[in-house]
Design a protein around this motif. Structure first.
Motif, PDB file in Angstrom:
ATOM      1  N   GLN A 152       3.665   5.849   1.090  1.00 20.17           N
ATOM      2  CA  GLN A 152       4.074   4.890   0.196  1.00 20.17           C
ATOM      3  C   GLN A 152       3.203   4.437  -1.331  1.00 20.17           C
ATOM      4  O   GLN A 152       3.170   3.758  -1.516  1.00 20.17           O
ATOM      5  CB  GLN A 152       4.626   3.794   0.893  1.00 20.17           C
ATOM      6  N   THR A 153       1.174   3.786  -1.100  1.00 19.68           N
ATOM      7  CA  THR A 153       0.796   3.401  -1.518  1.00 19.68           C
ATOM      8  C   THR A 153      -0.200   4.485  -2.443  1.00 19.68           C
ATOM      9  O   THR A 153      -0.050   3.700  -3.727  1.00 19.68           O
ATOM     10  CB  THR A 153      -0.283   2.663  -0.689  1.00 19.68           C
ATOM     11  N   GLN A 154       0.323   5.349  -2.112  1.00 20.38           N
ATOM     12  CA  GLN A 154      -0.447   5.976  -3.668  1.00 20.38           C
ATOM     13  C   GLN A 154       1.047   6.823  -4.750  1.00 20.38           C
ATOM     14  O   GLN A 154       0.573   6.086  -5.787  1.00 20.38           O
ATOM     15  CB  GLN A 154      -0.535   7.666  -3.140  1.00 20.38           C
ATOM     16  N   ILE A 155       2.043   6.600  -3.872  1.00 16.26           N
ATOM     17  CA  ILE A 155       3.499   6.139  -5.228  1.00 16.26           C
ATOM     18  C   ILE A 155       3.230   4.900  -5.879  1.00 16.26           C
ATOM     19  O   ILE A 155       3.348   5.138  -7.233  1.00 16.26           O
ATOM     20  CB  ILE A 155       4.242   6.372  -3.695  1.00 16.26           C
ATOM     21  N   GLU A 156       2.689   4.422  -4.748  1.00 19.05           N
ATOM     22  CA  GLU A 156       3.262   2.592  -5.611  1.00 19.05           C
ATOM     23  C   GLU A 156       1.429   2.600  -6.665  1.00 19.05           C
ATOM     24  O   GLU A 156       1.989   1.882  -8.098  1.00 19.05           O
ATOM     25  CB  GLU A 156       3.062   1.450  -4.837  1.00 19.05           C
ATOM     26  N   ASP A 157       0.832   3.378  -6.540  1.00 26.20           N
ATOM     27  CA  ASP A 157      -0.486   2.895  -7.048  1.00 26.20           C
ATOM     28  C   ASP A 157      -0.415   3.791  -8.169  1.00 26.20           C
ATOM     29  O   ASP A 157      -0.611   3.941  -9.802  1.00 26.20           O
ATOM     30  CB  ASP A 157      -1.196   3.519  -6.702  1.00 26.20           C
ATOM     31  N   ALA A 158       0.199   5.357  -8.109  1.00 26.57           N
ATOM     32  CA  ALA A 158       0.542   6.358  -9.416  1.00 26.57           C
ATOM     33  C   ALA A 158       1.512   5.711 -10.439  1.00 26.57           C
ATOM     34  O   ALA A 158       1.594   5.667 -11.516  1.00 26.57           O
ATOM     35  CB  ALA A 158       1.218   7.537  -8.297  1.00 26.57           C
TER      36      ALA A 158
END
Length: 396
Positions: A152-158
Motif C-alpha cells: 500500500q505504501t508503494q502504491i501511494e508513493d508511485a
C-alpha cells in the motif's frame, strides 16, 4: 525438440532486446533547437517557459542549453563564440572539438518558427523517460519487497510521483531561483488586484475573516480548534460551501481551467456521513432547521425552498469523502486524485483526531497527531492549496 529449443532461444533474444532498449530520445531535435538558439536568441524565449536543461537527454546539450539561458538572461548574446569559452575545449564529440561542434549546430540550425515544436518534442520525450524510471523503480521495489515498504505504501508513493510528474513534468524537486519566486509573488499581487474583494487568497465568504487573513492562502494549514459543540463544523461547512458556490473557472493557454474566484473544494467528513453534511449545508442555506428536515416536520413553502436550494447546489464543485479513520497517506492519495481528475483549490478535514498516522501502531497519540499535522502541511505545499483542519479540544 528442436522446435522447442528454437522457441526458447527466440524468447531469450526478445527478452534481451527488451532489457537493452534505448530510452526515448531525439538527438537531432536537440541539435536543431540548440542551433536555432545560437543563430537567433529569440528562439530561447519560445521554449524557456516549459523546457529546462534536465529535459535534454544528452549531457552536453543540457550544458549548452543552460549556458545559453544564463547568458541570454544576463542581457548578453549567446553565440558559438560567447559560449565556447565556458565549455571544455579539449573534449570531443566524435571527431569534432567542442567549438567545432557548436559551429556545426549553428550551421545546421532550423528556423526559429520550428523552435517550439522541437522544444515540445524534447519535453515529451523527457516525460516518457521519467515515466520509464518510475515504472522501473516500481518493478524493482516490488521484486525486492523491503520490509519497511508494504504494498500500500508503494502504491501511494508511485501515485505521488506520477501526480508530481503530471503537474510539473518533474518529480525530483530542487531549489528555485529567487527571480522565479519574485515573479510568482508579483503574479499573486496581480491576481489579488483583479479578484473580487481584492484578496490575495481564496475568499471564505465571511468578510470579517477575510479582512483579517486576506483570504485563505495557498499551501497554508489553518487549524480551527474548539471544544465540542462550539460550531467548528458549522463554520467549516459554511466556508467550504461559500468557496465552492463562488467558483468561477478561467481557461488557461494550455486548455486547463483555473479558479478566477472561489474554487473546487474537497471535504473530508470523518465524523458525519455525506448525507448529514449535505442536510446541514441545506439547512444553513435555507434557514430551515435540520432537525425538522430529518423529521419531515416542514411546510410546503419550506419544502419548495429545499428543492430550489438542492437544484442550485447540484452545480457546486464540493466533493465529500466520508471515510472514517482515514490515514494521512490515504487522505493525501485521494486529494492528489481529486486534483488530477476534477481540480482542487481548498481542502477541509473534519477533524484531525479522527485520523490515523502512517499505519504503524503508535503508543504515543500526541506524536501521531504531530505526524498527521506535519503530513497535512506537506500536502498543502505539494498541492498548492489551503487546508482547513478542525481540531477537538478537551474541556480541560
Amino acid at each position: 525438440m528442436n522446435d522447442a529449443v528454437r522457441k526458447l532461444n527466440q524468447a531469450g533474444r526478445e527478452n534481451a532486446e527488451l532489457h537493452h532498449r534505448e530510452a526515448p530520445n531525439n538527438v537531432e531535435a536537440e541539435q536543431a533547437l540548440l542551433g536555432a538558439i545560437l543563430v537567433n536568441n529569440d528562439a530561447y524565449y519560445r521554449v524557456s517557459d516549459f523546457l529546462k536543461p534536465i529535459h535534454f537527454n544528452e549531457p552536453l546539450h543540457r550544458k549548452i542549453y543552460e549556458l545559453a539561458g544564463d547568458t541570454i538572461r544576463m542581457g548578453k548574446i549567446a553565440t558559438t563564440i560567447t559560449l565556447k569559452t565556458h565549455l571544455p575545449s579539449d573534449s570531443k564529440v566524435g571527431d569534432l572539438t567542442i567549438p567545432q561542434y557548436l559551429a556545426r549546430l549553428a550551421a545546421e540550425a532550423v528556423t526559429i518558427i520550428n523552435a517550439e515544436d522541437y522544444g515540445r518534442a524534447i519535453y515529451d520525450l523527457a516525460l516518457r523517460r521519467s515515466l520509464i524510471n518510475i515504472g522501473e523503480d516500481m518493478v524493482n521495489i516490488a521484486y525486492d519487497a523491503p520490509l519497511d515498504m508494504p504494498p500500500q505504501t508503494q502504491i501511494e508513493d508511485a501515485e505521488r510521483r506520477l501526480f508530481e510528474l503530471a503537474e510539473t513534468g518533474r518529480y525530483d524537486g530542487g531549489f528555485q531561483s529567487f527571480n522565479d519566486a519574485v515573479a510568482l509573488a508579483i503574479d499573486m499581487a496581480g491576481q489579488a488586484f483583479e479578484r473580487d474583494g481584492s484578496l490575495s487568497g481564496i475568499s471564505t465568504g465571511i468578510h470579517s475573516l477575510d479582512g483579517r487573513m486576506g483570504g485563505l492562502q495557498r499551501s497554508d494549514l489553518i487549524v480551527l480548534a474548539g471544544r465540542p459543540g462550539m460550531g467548528k463544523t458549522s463554520l467549516a461547512t459554511n466556508i467550504a460551501y461559500n468557496i465552492a458556490a463562488a467558483y468561477e473557472p478561467e481557461i488557461q493557454a494550455d486548455g486547463s481551467y483555473k479558479a478566477k474566484n472561489g474554487g473546487v473544494v474537497g471535504f473530508y467528513s470523518l465524523e458525519m456521513s455525506s448525507e448529514q453534511l449535505a442536510t446541514r449545508i441545506i439547512s444553513e442555506q435555507t434557514e430551515v432547521s435540520s432537525s425538522k428536515i430529518r423529521r419531515g416536520d416542514i411546510s410546503e413553502a419550506d419544502f419548495e425552498k429545499l428543492v430550489a436550494c438542492s437544484q442550485m447546489m447540484q452545480k457546486v464543485p464540493l466533493y465529500i469523502d466520508q471515510t472514517g479513520g482515514i490515514s494521512i497517506a490515504q487522505l493525501s492519495a485521494r486529494a492528489r486524485r481529486l486534483k488530477r481528475q476534477r481540480g482542487l483549490d481548498c481542502l477541509v478535514v473534519d477533524y484531525i483526531q479522527l485520523m490515523t498516522g502512517s499505519g504503524k501502531s503508535s503508543d504515543n497519540r500526541v506524536q501521531e497527531i504531530t505526524q498527521i499535522t506535519t503530513g497535512l502541511k506537506a500536502l498543502g505545499k505539494e498541492l498548492n492549496v489551503p487546508i482547513i483542519a478542525l481540531s477537538q479540544l478537551s474541556r480541560q
